[in-house]
Design an enzyme around this catalytic site. Structure first.
Site, short mmCIF file in Angstrom:
data_model
loop_
_atom_site.label_atom_id
_atom_site.label_comp_id
_atom_site.label_asym_id
_atom_site.label_seq_id
_atom_site.Cartn_x
_atom_site.Cartn_y
_atom_site.Cartn_z
N GLY A 1 -11.66 2.79 -55.84
CA GLY A 1 -12.08 1.40 -56.00
C GLY A 1 -12.52 1.12 -57.42
N CYS B 1 -11.73 9.67 -55.62
CA CYS B 1 -12.18 8.94 -56.80
C CYS B 1 -13.50 8.21 -56.50
CB CYS B 1 -11.08 8.00 -57.29
SG CYS B 1 -11.34 7.40 -58.98
N TYR B 2 -13.47 6.88 -56.37
CA TYR B 2 -14.70 6.16 -56.01
C TYR B 2 -15.24 6.69 -54.67
CZ TYR B 2 -17.94 2.31 -55.04
OH TYR B 2 -19.06 1.57 -54.75
N HIS C 1 -6.35 10.95 -57.84
CA HIS C 1 -5.63 10.22 -56.80
C HIS C 1 -4.43 11.04 -56.32
CE1 HIS C 1 -7.63 6.26 -56.96
NE2 HIS C 1 -7.87 6.58 -58.22
N GLU D 1 -2.51 10.40 -53.89
CA GLU D 1 -1.49 9.57 -53.25
C GLU D 1 -0.42 9.08 -54.20
OE1 GLU D 1 -5.08 6.89 -54.13
OE2 GLU D 1 -4.69 8.94 -53.48
N ASP E 1 13.68 -7.32 -40.56
CA ASP E 1 12.37 -7.36 -39.90
C ASP E 1 12.41 -8.20 -38.63
OD1 ASP E 1 11.66 -5.96 -42.16
OD2 ASP E 1 10.78 -7.70 -43.16
N LYS F 1 8.28 -1.04 -44.48
CA LYS F 1 9.70 -1.40 -44.38
C LYS F 1 10.57 -0.24 -43.93
CE LYS F 1 12.77 -4.67 -45.22
NZ LYS F 1 12.63 -6.08 -44.83
#
Length: 520
Positions: free
Chosen positions: A59, A86-87, A177, A179, A234, A376
Site C-alpha cells: 500500500g 511490503c506495507y 513484492h 506477485e 464474457d 479473463k
C-alpha cells in the site's frame, strides 16, 4: 462476500496498485481468493468468511502516520497463517510489537537482491538454489525492529529484514513484492505459503461450473432472466452457463447500438440462433444510441449515456417477458476492481464500466453475474469447460460501449463507417500473418484530426487513424505488440488505399500503465 465451498484465502487490500496480481498468482495455483479493502474487514467478517489463510497487501501509506490503515488486531489471535507483503509486513511488525521507521536512506524502488540468512524454512523451498534471489522492492519506510517471536531469513542491502517469520504462529512477512514479474521466483513463494496453510488446490473450472449452476438455480428459482448479450466472450459464456442452469427461463437480448464492428450483428445473432437454441431478442436500437450521442465528445459522458441507454433498453424488453425478475451480465473481476474505490470513498475514476453497479432501483431487476469472480483467462477456461468453440473463445475482447470509445471526439455515422472498414482490414491482416492468437486485443481508433495527404495528383484532407495491438494476461497490465515494420507498412498501405476517408496511419506503442488499452 462470496459463500463458496472451496478453501478460501482472504487478501486484505491496503491500496497497492498490484494487489490484483496477488489474486492472479493464487488463482493460477487453483486457490480461491477474494480481495477486500481493509476498511471492510472486521474480526466478524473474517470469522464469517473463515479463510484458511490471509495475505496483507502492499500500500502507498506509511504505518508511521497516525490513523494509517491497519488489520483487525483480532486477526493475529485467530490461528490463521498470515503473509504480509511490503506495507503488509510493516503492518504486522507494528501491530505485533516491532518498529517501523521512515527515511534514513533505506528506501528501495526497483530491482534488488535478497541474500538468505539462517536456516532454510518451508516458505523458501526452491529459493536461493543458485545464490541470491532477484526481487522487486517499492518502499520508503523500513522495519527497524522485528516483532517478538520473529526471526530473519533473508536480507537485502537496504532491507535487513527482507524476509522474516514467526514459524510457531505461521506468520510470514516480506518487504518485496513476490506477485510482480520482476520477482521471477515469486510464484514459488506463494506456492509454498499455500502448502503451509493446507490448501488442496480445489479451485478448478469444472468445480466452479457445478457450483455456479447450483447458485444460479438457488438465486433464480422459477423466475425468468434477461441476459445482456454483446456477442463477446464474457457475456456469451455467462449466457451459456445460465442457460445450462435454467434452460428456457433465460431470454437473451442482443442490443445493436450502432457501434458494432463490420457484420458483427449478423454474425452474433446467427451463431446463437443456429448453434445454441437460446431465446434471443435482436434489439436494433442504433438510432436511439447514435441520436443520444450526437454532439457528445467527452469520453466519460459517452460511457454514461451508453450505460443508461443499455439499462433503458433492457428494462423495455424485460417488461415484455412475463416473470422476468433478473438481469444477467458478463461482469468480470477486473471490472469490479477498476470500478470500486479501494478506500470506499472518493477516488480518481479511471473509466466507468457500463456493466458494473449503479443500476437504478427503478429498473426492478436483480443482478445475476456468474463471472464476477473470474479473470479473463479464467472465463476462457470456463468457456472450454462449457464446450464453446476454441475459435470463439479466443476472440479478442470488445468493449461494451463498442466503437464509441475508439472514436475520440464527436461520434458521427461517417466516422463509424470509416472505422469499421479500417478495423476489418487490420484484423484481416493480423489473421493473414498468423498473429491473431499472439495478441490480446487489436483495433483501430479514428483520430479527431484531419491531415493533408497526396493521392495520385490530388490533395487529400482526411482522417488519421491509430492502430493498437497489445499483449496481456488479464487486461490489468499490457504492452504493445512488436509488429515488424514490414507488417505495419503493408497494413497502412491497405487501409489508406482501400478506406475512403483515411490518409494517414500511426501505431500506438503505449503500455498499460501509463495508458489504458482502449483510447477512451
Amino acid at each position: 462476500m462470496t459463500q463458496t465451498s472451496h478453501d478460501r484465502l482472504l487478501i486484505i487490500d491496503f491500496g497497492s496498485q498490484v494487489t490484483q496480481l496477488i489474486a492472479r498468482r493464487l488463482r493460477e495455483l487453483n486457490v480461491y481468493c477474494e480481495i477486500h479493502p481493509y476498511q471492510n474487514v472486521t474480526a466478524e467478517f473474517i470469522r464469517e468468511m473463515a479463510p484458511k489463510a490471509v495475505i496483507l497487501s502492499g500500500g502507498p501509506d506509511s504505518v508511521t502516520r497516525e490513523g494509517s490503515p491497519r488489520a483487525p488486531q483480532e486477526l493475529f489471535e485467530m490461528g490463521i497463517p498470515i503473509l504480509g507483503i511490503c506495507y503488509g509486513q510493516q503492518v504486522m511488525m507494528t501491530q505485533l510489537g516491532g518498529k517501523v521507521e521512515s527515511g534514513h536512506g533505506t528506501a528501495e524502488f526497483g530491482r534488488a537482491y535478497v541474500t538468505p540468512k539462517g536456516p532454510h524454512i518451508d516458505l523458501l523451498r526452491g529459493w536461493f538454489l543458485e545464490g541470491d534471489e532477484q526481487v522487486w522492492m517499492s518502499h520508503g519506510d523500513h522495519v527497524s525492529q522485528i516483532a517478538p517471536g520473529f526471526e530473519v531469513y533473508g536480507t537485502s542491502p537496504n532491507a535487513p529484514y527482507a524476509i522474516t517469520a514467526d514459524l510457531k504462529r505461521h506468520f510470514y512477512a516480506v518487504q518485496f513484492h513476490p506477485e510482480v514479474h520482476h520477482t521471477p521466483n515469486g510464484k514459488t513463494l506463494y506456492e509454498n505459503f499455500i502448502k503451509i496453510a493446507g490448501f488442496t488446490g480445489d479451485w478448478t473450472m469444472g468445480a466452479y461450473r457445478e457450483e455456479m449452476i447450483r447458485k444460479i438455480r438457488e438465486q433464480v428459482g422459477d423466475k425468468k432472466v434477461i441476459c445482456a448479450l454483446s456477442g463477446g466472450v464474457d457475456s456469451s459464456v455467462a449466457a451459456i452457463l445460465i442457460h445450462e442452469a435454467i434452460g428456457d427461463q433465460l431470454t437473451c437480448v442482443f442490443v445493436d447500438h450502432g457501434l458494432l464492428r463490420k457484420n458483427e450483428a449478423a454474425e452474433v445473432v446467427g451463431m446463437f440462433r443456429e448453434h445454441y437454441n437460446l431465446p434471443l431478442i435482436h434489439a436494433d436500437e442504433s438510432e436511439l444510441f447514435l441520436g443520444e450521442l450526437e454532439g457528445v465528445s467527452d469520453p466519460e459522458t459517452k460511457r454514461k449515456i451508453i450505460g443508461k441507454l443499455f439499462i433503458d433498453v433492457f428494462q423495455k424488453h424485460a417488461d415484455t417477458i412475463e416473470g422476468a425478475e433478473f438481469l444477467a451480465q458478463g461482469t468480470l473481476y477486473p471490472d469490479v476492481i477498476e470500478s470500486v474505490s479501494f478506500s470506499g470513498g472518493p477516488s480518481v475514476t479511471i473509466k466507468s464500466h457500463h456493466n458494473v453497479g449503479g443500476l437504478p432501483e427503478k429498473m426492478g431487476l436483480k443482478l445475476v453475474e456468474p463471472l464476477r469472480e473470474l479473470f479473463k483467462d479464467e472465463v476462457r477456461a470456463l468457456g472450454h469447460e462449457l464446450g464453446l468453440p476454441a475459435s470463439f473463445i479466443g476472440r479478442h475482447p470488445f468493449p461494451g460501449p463498442g466503437l464509441a470509445i475508439r472514436c475520440p471526439g464527436e461520434i458521427t455515422r461517417e466516422k463509424l463507417e470509416i472505422l469499421r472498414e479500417a478495423d476489418a482490414i487490420y484484423i484481416d491482416q493480423i489473421r493473414k500473418h498468423g498473429l491473431y492468437d499472439e495478441i490480446w486485443q487489436a483495433f483501430v481508433a479514428i483520430l479527431p484530426v484531419r491531415t493533408v495527404g497526396v493521392m495520385g495528383d490530388g490533395r487529400t484532407y482526411d482522417y488519421a487513424c491509430a492502430l493498437r495491438a497489445v499483449t496481456s494476461v488479464d487486461g490489468m497490465t499490457a504492452d504493445y505488440y512488436p509488429f515488424s515494420h514490414e507488417f505495419l507498412g503493408e497494413t497502412a498501405t491497405r487501409i489508406i488505399n482501400e478506406v475512403k476517408g483515411i490518409n494517414r496511419c500511426t501505431y500506438d506503442i503505449t503500455s498499460k500503465p501509463p495508458g489504458t488499452i482502449e483510447w477512451e
